[in-house]
Design an enzyme around this catalytic site. Structure first.
Site, short mmCIF file in Angstrom:
data_model
loop_
_atom_site.label_atom_id
_atom_site.label_comp_id
_atom_site.label_asym_id
_atom_site.label_seq_id
_atom_site.Cartn_x
_atom_site.Cartn_y
_atom_site.Cartn_z
N TYR A 1 0.82 -1.03 0.12
CA TYR A 1 -0.38 -0.03 0.09
C TYR A 1 0.46 1.02 -0.16
O TYR A 1 0.65 2.05 -0.49
CB TYR A 1 -0.93 -0.18 1.46
CG TYR A 1 -1.84 -0.27 0.86
CD1 TYR A 1 -2.12 -1.99 0.82
CD2 TYR A 1 -3.13 -0.21 1.36
CE1 TYR A 1 -3.27 -2.53 0.88
CE2 TYR A 1 -4.29 -0.57 1.03
CZ TYR A 1 -3.79 -2.27 0.55
OH TYR A 1 -5.69 -2.91 1.13
N LYS B 1 3.14 -15.61 2.27
CA LYS B 1 3.19 -15.81 0.98
C LYS B 1 5.12 -16.54 0.50
O LYS B 1 5.41 -16.28 -0.13
CB LYS B 1 2.77 -15.54 -0.68
CG LYS B 1 2.52 -15.63 -1.29
CD LYS B 1 1.81 -16.88 -2.08
CE LYS B 1 1.83 -17.86 -3.41
NZ LYS B 1 0.98 -18.75 -3.33
N ASP C 1 -3.25 -18.22 0.47
CA ASP C 1 -3.89 -18.71 -0.55
C ASP C 1 -4.41 -20.52 0.30
O ASP C 1 -6.23 -20.13 -0.03
CB ASP C 1 -2.82 -19.87 -1.88
CG ASP C 1 -1.92 -20.45 -1.96
OD1 ASP C 1 -1.84 -20.25 -0.70
OD2 ASP C 1 -1.67 -20.63 -2.92
N ASP D 1 -12.43 -9.23 4.60
CA ASP D 1 -13.97 -9.09 3.49
C ASP D 1 -13.99 -10.13 3.42
O ASP D 1 -15.47 -10.67 3.47
CB ASP D 1 -13.34 -8.32 2.12
CG ASP D 1 -13.54 -6.67 2.37
OD1 ASP D 1 -13.29 -6.52 4.07
OD2 ASP D 1 -14.24 -6.09 1.81
#
Ligand code: NAD
Ligand code: IPM
Ligand code: MN
Length: 351
Positions: A138, A184, A216, A244
C-alpha cells in the site's frame, strides 16, 4: 471529558455515523459519560469542500483527539480524479501511525442462520484478523502507472513486522492462545522475512500455540473450518482481502467493526466495509458495524467495559427479536433499527 473526532465520510458513512452517535448519546446519558464530538470533513466530502481528502484541519483535530470514529469513504464520483478519498484514508492511517488494525470476526449465534456457510461449520466462529496497516504494498516506493507499465513495491522492515507480530501474540494471550501467521513465503521475499521474524517472536510466547500458513490455503480454510482460528496476523494487503472474505461468514459485512492502534496516539475505529454506494442515502445500511466500532472504542480507548457491554446486549436482544436491516433479510431501516436498540437500552435501564 473525552474528545472524539467523527469523520462521517461518504456514501452510507453519514447514515451509520448518525446511528452510532445516537447510541453513544444514549449510553452517555445512562452511564453519565461525557464526550465532546467534533465533526470533521474527510474523504470525498472533503474533496468536494476543500479539494483535499484529508484537510490539514481534519488531521490536526484527529491528532489531538482521544479517539477517532470513521464511517466510510469513497465512491464512483471521486475515482477518476488525482485526489481520491482512498488516498486520504491511507494518509490518515500513516500520519497517525495506526499500524495495528484489529478486525474481530465473531459470529453471534443469532446471526448463524444468515451465513451462506452451513451452521455446523460456522457456529462458534470467533477469531481476529490482526492486519498490518501502515506498510507493505500500500505504501512501498517506487510506484508508477503508465498505459504500458505499472509498478507497485512491497516493502517490510524488521521493525514493522516485529511490532505487529507482538501485537498478535499479546492479543492471543488474552484469548484462546493461538496465533496463525499468514504469508506467501513460498514465493515472496517480504513473506520470507515475515515468517522468520514471526518464528523468532513465537519463542518469546511459549504459552501461545503458533503456526505459519500460506495465504492461498488460509483463504480456503477460513471457509472450511473457521472455528480453527483464534488470532490471524498478516500483512496489509492479505489482511484486507481475508477480512472481507471472513465477513461472509457473518452473513453481512455490515456487522463487522475494526480498531486501529498506534504505539501511543489516538486510536481510530471504523467498520471494515466501505461506503456502499449501491445502497447509500436509502436508509438501508446496517449500522451494527458502526455501533460495534463504538463499543470497541469504549473498551479499548476508554476502559468503559460495562457501557460497551450494555450496548452489545441491547443489540443481541434486538437481533434475537428478529429485528434486522435488509442485508440480513430484515425489513427495518437504518433509523428504525437504531431506534430499537435505543429503546432496548433505555427500557433495560428503567427495570
Ligand atoms: P463496500 O464494502 O462499500 O460494499 C460491498 C457490499 O457490501 C455492497 O453490496 C454494499 O451494499 C454492502 N455493504 C457494505 N456495508 C454495508 C452495511 N453497513 N449494510 C449493508 N450492506 C453493506 O465495498 P465496495 O462497494 O467495493 O466499495 C465502495 C467504496 O468504498 C470504494 O470507493 C472503496 O474504495 C471504499 N471503501 C472504503 C472503506 C473505508 O472507508 N474504510 C473500506 C472499504 C472500501
Ligand atoms: C479497508 C479498505 C481500504 C483498504 C481502502 C478503501 C483504501 O478496503 O479499510 O479495508 O484497502 O485498506
Ligand atoms: Mn478493505
Amino acid at each position: 471529558m473525552k474528545t472524539i473526532v467523527a469523520l462521517a465520510g461518504d456514501g452510507i458513512g453519514p447514515e451509520i455515523m448518525a446511528s452510532g452517535l445516537e447510541i453513544l448519546k444514549t449510553i452517555s446519558a445512562i452511564d453519565q459519560l461525557e464526550f465532546t464530538i467534533e465533526d470533521k470533513v474527510f474523504g470525498g466530502a472533503a474533496i468536494d469542500e476543500t479539494g483535499q481528502a484529508l484537510p490539514a484541519d481534519t488531521l490536526a483535530a484527529c491528532e489531538k483527539a482521544d479517539a477517532i470514529l470513521l464511517g466510510a469513504i469513497g465512491g464512483p464520483k471521486w475515482q477518476t480524479g488525482s485526489e481520491t478519498p482512498e488516498k486520504g484514508l491511507l494518509a490518515l492511517r500513516k500520519s497517525l501511525n495506526l499500524f495495528a488494525n484489529i478486525r474481530p470476526i465473531t459470529i453471534l449465534d443469532e446471526l448463524v442462520k444468515f451465513s451462506p456457510i452451513k451452521e455446523e461449520i460456522v457456529k462458534g466462529t470467533d477469531f481476529v484478523v490482526v492486519r498490518e496497516l501502515t506498510g507493505g504494498i500500500y505504501f512501498g516506493e517506487p510506484r508508477r502507472l503508465s498505459p504500458e507499465e505499472a509498478l507497485d513495491t512491497n516493502v517490510y522492515t524488521r521493525k514493522e513486522i516485529e511490532r505487529i507480530i507482538r501485537q498478535a501474540f499479546e492479543l492471543a494471550k488474552t484469548r484462546r492462545k493461538k496465533v496463525t501467521s499468514v504469508d506467501k513465503a513460498n514465493v515472496l521475499a517480504t513473506s520470507k522475512l515475515w515468517r522468520s521474524i514471526a518464528e523468532e517472536i513465537a519463542t518469546e510466547y511459549p504459552e501461545v500455540t503458533f503456526e505459519n500458513q500460506l495465504v492461498d490455503s488460509v483463504a480456503m480454510k477460513i471457509i472450511q473450518m473457521p472455528t480453527a482460528f483464534d488470532v490471524i496476523v498478516t500483512e496489509n494487503l492479505f489482511g484486507d482481502i481475508l477480512s472481507d472474505e471472513s465477513s461472509v461468514l457473518a452473513g453481512s459485512i455490515g456487522v463487522l467493526p475494526s480498531a486501529s492502534h498506534s504505539d501511543n496516539g489516538p486510536s481510530l475505529y471504523e467498520p471494515i466495509h466501505g461506503s456502499a454506494p449501491d445502497i447509500a442515502g436509502e436508509n438501508l445500511a446496517n449500522p451494527l458495524s458502526m455501533i460495534y466500532s463504538i463499543t470497541m472504542m469504549l473498551k479499548q480507548s476508554f476502559g468503559y467495559f460495562d457501557s460497551a457491554e450494555k450496548i452489545e446486549q441491547a443489540c443481541d436482544q434486538v437481533i434475537a427479536a428478529g429485528i434486522y436491516t435488509p442485508d440480513l433479510g430484515g425489513k427495518y431501516g437504518t433509523k428504525e433499527f437504531t431506534q430499537e436498540v435505543i429503546n432496548t437500552l433505555q427500557s433495560t435501564e428503567e427495570k
